[in-house]
Design an enzyme around this catalytic site. Structure first.
Site, PDB file in Angstrom:
ATOM      1  N   ILE A  69       0.880  -1.173   0.000  1.00  0.00           N
ATOM      2  CA  ILE A  69       0.000   0.000   0.000  1.00  0.00           C
ATOM      3  C   ILE A  69       0.913   1.217   0.000  1.00  0.00           C
ATOM      4  O   ILE A  69       1.893   1.263   0.747  1.00  0.00           O
ATOM      5  CB  ILE A  69      -0.970   0.012   1.203  1.00  0.00           C
ATOM      6  CG1 ILE A  69      -1.874   1.264   1.181  1.00  0.00           C
ATOM      7  CG2 ILE A  69      -0.237  -0.158   2.506  1.00  0.00           C
ATOM      8  CD1 ILE A  69      -2.961   1.255   2.245  1.00  0.00           C
ATOM      9  N   ALA A  70       0.614   2.163  -0.858  1.00  0.00           N
ATOM     10  CA  ALA A  70       1.438   3.375  -0.918  1.00  0.00           C
ATOM     11  C   ALA A  70       0.654   4.524  -1.528  1.00  0.00           C
ATOM     12  O   ALA A  70      -0.245   4.317  -2.347  1.00  0.00           O
ATOM     13  CB  ALA A  70       2.702   3.128  -1.740  1.00  0.00           C
ATOM     14  N   GLU A 103       2.493  -7.259   7.019  1.00  0.00           N
ATOM     15  CA  GLU A 103       3.731  -6.983   7.740  1.00  0.00           C
ATOM     16  C   GLU A 103       4.061  -5.508   7.544  1.00  0.00           C
ATOM     17  O   GLU A 103       3.824  -4.961   6.475  1.00  0.00           O
ATOM     18  CB  GLU A 103       4.915  -7.802   7.216  1.00  0.00           C
ATOM     19  CG  GLU A 103       4.821  -9.288   7.460  1.00  0.00           C
ATOM     20  CD  GLU A 103       4.192 -10.044   6.306  1.00  0.00           C
ATOM     21  OE1 GLU A 103       3.911 -11.234   6.480  1.00  0.00           O
ATOM     22  OE2 GLU A 103       3.967  -9.445   5.237  1.00  0.00           O
ATOM     23  N   ASN A 108       8.047   2.046  11.018  1.00  0.00           N
ATOM     24  CA  ASN A 108       7.011   2.777  10.275  1.00  0.00           C
ATOM     25  C   ASN A 108       5.833   3.106  11.200  1.00  0.00           C
ATOM     26  O   ASN A 108       4.767   2.509  11.124  1.00  0.00           O
ATOM     27  CB  ASN A 108       6.557   1.975   9.060  1.00  0.00           C
ATOM     28  CG  ASN A 108       5.733   2.818   8.105  1.00  0.00           C
ATOM     29  OD1 ASN A 108       5.226   3.875   8.449  1.00  0.00           O
ATOM     30  ND2 ASN A 108       5.607   2.325   6.876  1.00  0.00           N
ATOM     31  N   TYR A 115      -3.001   1.414  10.788  1.00  0.00           N
ATOM     32  CA  TYR A 115      -3.552   0.063  10.883  1.00  0.00           C
ATOM     33  C   TYR A 115      -4.279  -0.145  12.208  1.00  0.00           C
ATOM     34  O   TYR A 115      -5.363  -0.738  12.238  1.00  0.00           O
ATOM     35  CB  TYR A 115      -2.458  -0.982  10.693  1.00  0.00           C
ATOM     36  CG  TYR A 115      -1.776  -0.912   9.342  1.00  0.00           C
ATOM     37  CD1 TYR A 115      -2.517  -0.746   8.167  1.00  0.00           C
ATOM     38  CD2 TYR A 115      -0.398  -0.997   9.236  1.00  0.00           C
ATOM     39  CE1 TYR A 115      -1.882  -0.667   6.933  1.00  0.00           C
ATOM     40  CE2 TYR A 115       0.237  -0.929   7.993  1.00  0.00           C
ATOM     41  CZ  TYR A 115      -0.524  -0.757   6.854  1.00  0.00           C
ATOM     42  OH  TYR A 115       0.097  -0.686   5.636  1.00  0.00           O
TER      43      TYR A 115
END
Length: 159
Positions: A69-70, A103, A108, A115
């Protein structure tokens, strides 16, 4: 995500991650991995559109593994990562997925915070998971709950 999207996705990937996937890896995900689903987020104006984010999952029975995801750096901090995550979680619920996992680098903090906001819990560590610096990865899980229904059969959301 389509084949035409891959160069734009790769541009974001190589800007955001210290260990980026190759264009060939994305191509292989779209052509050879029957478990994979990838989505892009586009910003549109009256004349054009540009890809500003993406997310990928592998669907394995009743579980989904978020592979990547970015969001393009200049669009970060605007809730677009949350939008991608919310969208994929709703999509997975609609497909009957019961759990999601991923993961994330120990360092981060922004991603971990996002999350956790969506119900993911830290549930393990993969030691020296990232080959660029030997950093550990935190394994996170979330159980996807059915939406509560009122007597008319419509969903009730608190957002």
């Amino acid at each position: 995500m389509t084949f035409a999207d891959i160069p734009y996705v790769f541009d974001i990937e190589s800007t955001v991650f210290s260990l980026p996937w190759s264009e060939a890896a994305f191509y292989n995900e779209l052509t050879d991995n029957q478990l994979a689903k990838y989505y892009v987020l586009e910003a549109k104006d009256t004349k054009s559109s540009t890809i500003i984010g993406y997310i990928g999952i592998w669907l394995i029975l009743e579980e989904a593994h978020i592979t990547t995801i970015a969001v393009k750096p200049e669009y970060q901090g605007q809730g677009l990562g949350c939008l991608l995550l919310e969208t994929i979680m709703k999509e997975c619920k609609a497909m009957g997925v019961q759990r999601m996992t991923l993961e994330v680098r120990v360092s981060n903090q922004a991603a971990r915070k996002m999350y956790i906001k969506y119900g993911f819990v830290e549930n393990g560590i993969r030691k020296k998971y990232y080959s660029d610096n030997g950093e550990d990865a935190i394994i996170m899980w979330v159980v996807l709950e059915e939406d509560e229904r009122d007597e008319s059969g419509t969903s009730e959301f608190n957002e």
